[in-house]
Design a protein around this motif. Structure first.
Motif, short mmCIF file in Angstrom:
data_model
loop_
_atom_site.label_atom_id
_atom_site.label_comp_id
_atom_site.label_asym_id
_atom_site.label_seq_id
_atom_site.Cartn_x
_atom_site.Cartn_y
_atom_site.Cartn_z
N THR A 191 0.85 -1.19 0.00
CA THR A 191 0.00 0.00 0.00
C THR A 191 0.89 1.24 0.00
O THR A 191 2.02 1.21 0.48
CB THR A 191 -0.92 0.05 1.24
N THR A 204 -3.35 5.00 9.23
CA THR A 204 -3.47 3.56 9.06
C THR A 204 -2.89 2.78 10.24
O THR A 204 -2.16 3.33 11.07
CB THR A 204 -2.77 3.08 7.78
N THR A 227 -1.65 -0.46 9.40
CA THR A 227 -1.00 -1.55 8.69
C THR A 227 0.48 -1.68 9.05
O THR A 227 1.17 -0.70 9.32
CB THR A 227 -1.12 -1.38 7.17
N HIS A 244 3.77 -3.78 7.36
CA HIS A 244 4.28 -4.60 6.27
C HIS A 244 5.73 -4.98 6.57
O HIS A 244 6.54 -4.12 6.92
CB HIS A 244 4.23 -3.86 4.94
N ASP A 294 2.26 -9.17 5.17
CA ASP A 294 1.47 -8.40 6.12
C ASP A 294 1.62 -8.99 7.52
O ASP A 294 1.64 -10.21 7.69
CB ASP A 294 0.00 -8.41 5.73
N GLU A 351 -1.74 -5.87 12.82
CA GLU A 351 -1.96 -4.43 12.75
C GLU A 351 -1.63 -3.75 14.08
O GLU A 351 -1.81 -4.32 15.16
CB GLU A 351 -3.41 -4.14 12.37
#
Length: 362
Positions: free
Chosen positions: A125, A153, A155, A157, A168, A171
């Motif tokens: 992303t 966000t 996220t 990675h 991924d 979170e």
């Protein structure tokens, strides 16, 4: 997210990291002005009006200003992609540049030995004003925003330079951008930042969360004494030093705090020589270096370099960088610091810089 950044007056970054000012949609290029044709209505004094000359337009990304290099600074090969609000991380003898306005999902690898850049696998992303950290040769890209107007966000990675692949991970509990990220004992600490969620508000954060890559799990830790975004961080002898940032709209901070993960506690340290936000930080030989950033007004990019000795708790001002820059990034490798990207302007103002400078602290 851009509205949120304007509220705090800091441009974004985050934060490293700072920041880091959600990833990027480039600012639209203004249209070229069209000459106004002469009017056909005469006046007693002039038969026709004088045509208005065209208004000159600025290139989409003009070249940043470069000043004469002071001792210790050497210009290196530019990044293929000009960007600000990026992060850089050193792993396996190379430096990796991730995202940023102008870079979106781009990942590029720099080899100091050959002074060359190589394009790598893109991030899953787009990100800017995110954080990044290295554990056991893998790079973790955390939080940030996808565009200037998108939500913060959660996220995470994981990038493996050995295989040029992404995965991924769990979170982050708190959505945020413009945060600081550091590593102690193979655990990653996400500190402060700004959280923007459309429909449910926004605000500065004092939140500290610890990520363990071995278990892929997050743990909440003791908060910072103050809420702030666009702060910088660095690690010496197992302690995380958090520097500057924006605790309120249009006002950078000079505060320095030390976090000890072993005791989960915070302590004040000697303040910066001047307030800074969206600055880049790195460590060489047990000393912390803080590069550029925005000044106390949160409006002017600077070229200053500050050096901190944690043993004596003393800051000193070094020779300036050869350029003014904010929302830039710095990574140390083999006793030298590589400072790159950013912008000499305010907030998301162009030009975004592709410049790379090597700083030899010796």
């Amino acid at each position: 997210l851009l509205t949120a950044l304007l509220v705090i007056g800091c441009g974004a970054p985050a934060a490293t990291p700072v920041a880091e000012a959600p990833a990027a949609t480039a600012t639209p290029r203004p249209p070229t002005a069209t000459p106004i044709p002469p009017t056909d209505t005469p006046t007693p004094e002039a038969p026709t009006s004088t045509p208005v000359p065209p208004t000159p337009t600025e290139p989409a990304n003009p070249t940043p200003t470069e000043n004469p290099a002071p001792p210790g600074w050497t210009r290196k090969a530019d990044m293929p992609t000009a960007r600000l609000g990026l992060t850089t991380s050193a792993a396996n003898g190379k430096i990796y540049a991730f995202g940023g306005l102008g870079g979106t999902t781009n990942v590029e690898e720099y080899d100091p030995a050959t002074d060359t850049w190589t394009e790598k696998a893109s991030m899953p992303t787009a990100k800017w004003m995110h954080g990044a950290a290295v554990v056991n040769g893998k790079i973790y890209v955390i939080g940030g925003g996808e565009t200037q107007t998108s939500d913060s966000t959660v996220t995470v990675h994981e990038y493996d330079p050995a295989t040029d692949t992404w995965a991924d991970k769990a979170e982050m509990p708190t959505p945020r951008d413009s945060l600081a990220v550091s590593v102690v004992n193979d655990k990653i600490y996400a500190i402060g930042g700004f959280s923007y969620t459309s429909g449910s508000g926004s605000g500065l954060l004092a939140t500290v969360e610890e990520y363990d890559p071995a278990t892929d799990a997050w743990t909440t830790k003791a908060e910072m004494p103050d809420k702030k975004s666009n702060l910088s961080s660095a690690v010496v002898d197992g302690r995380i030093y958090v520097m500057g940032g924006f605790p309120s709209p249009g006002s950078a901070s000079a505060s320095v705090l030390a976090y000890d993960p072993l005791t989960d506690s915070w302590a004040e340290r000697a303040s910066l020589p001047a307030p800074r936000g969206v600055a880049a930080s790195s460590v060489v030989a047990g000393r912390i270096y803080l590069f550029g950033g925005l000044d106390d007004t949160g409006a002017t990019a600077v070229s200053t370099v500050f050096e901190y000795d944690p043993d004596t708790d003393i800051w000193q001002t070094m020779d300036d960088m050869p350029f003014e820059g904010q929302a830039l990034s710095a990574s140390a490798l083999d006793g030298k610091v590589y400072v790159m990207g950013g912008s000499p302007g305010h907030l998301t103002q162009r030009p975004y810089s592709p410049m790379v400078w090597e700083y030899d602290v010796a």
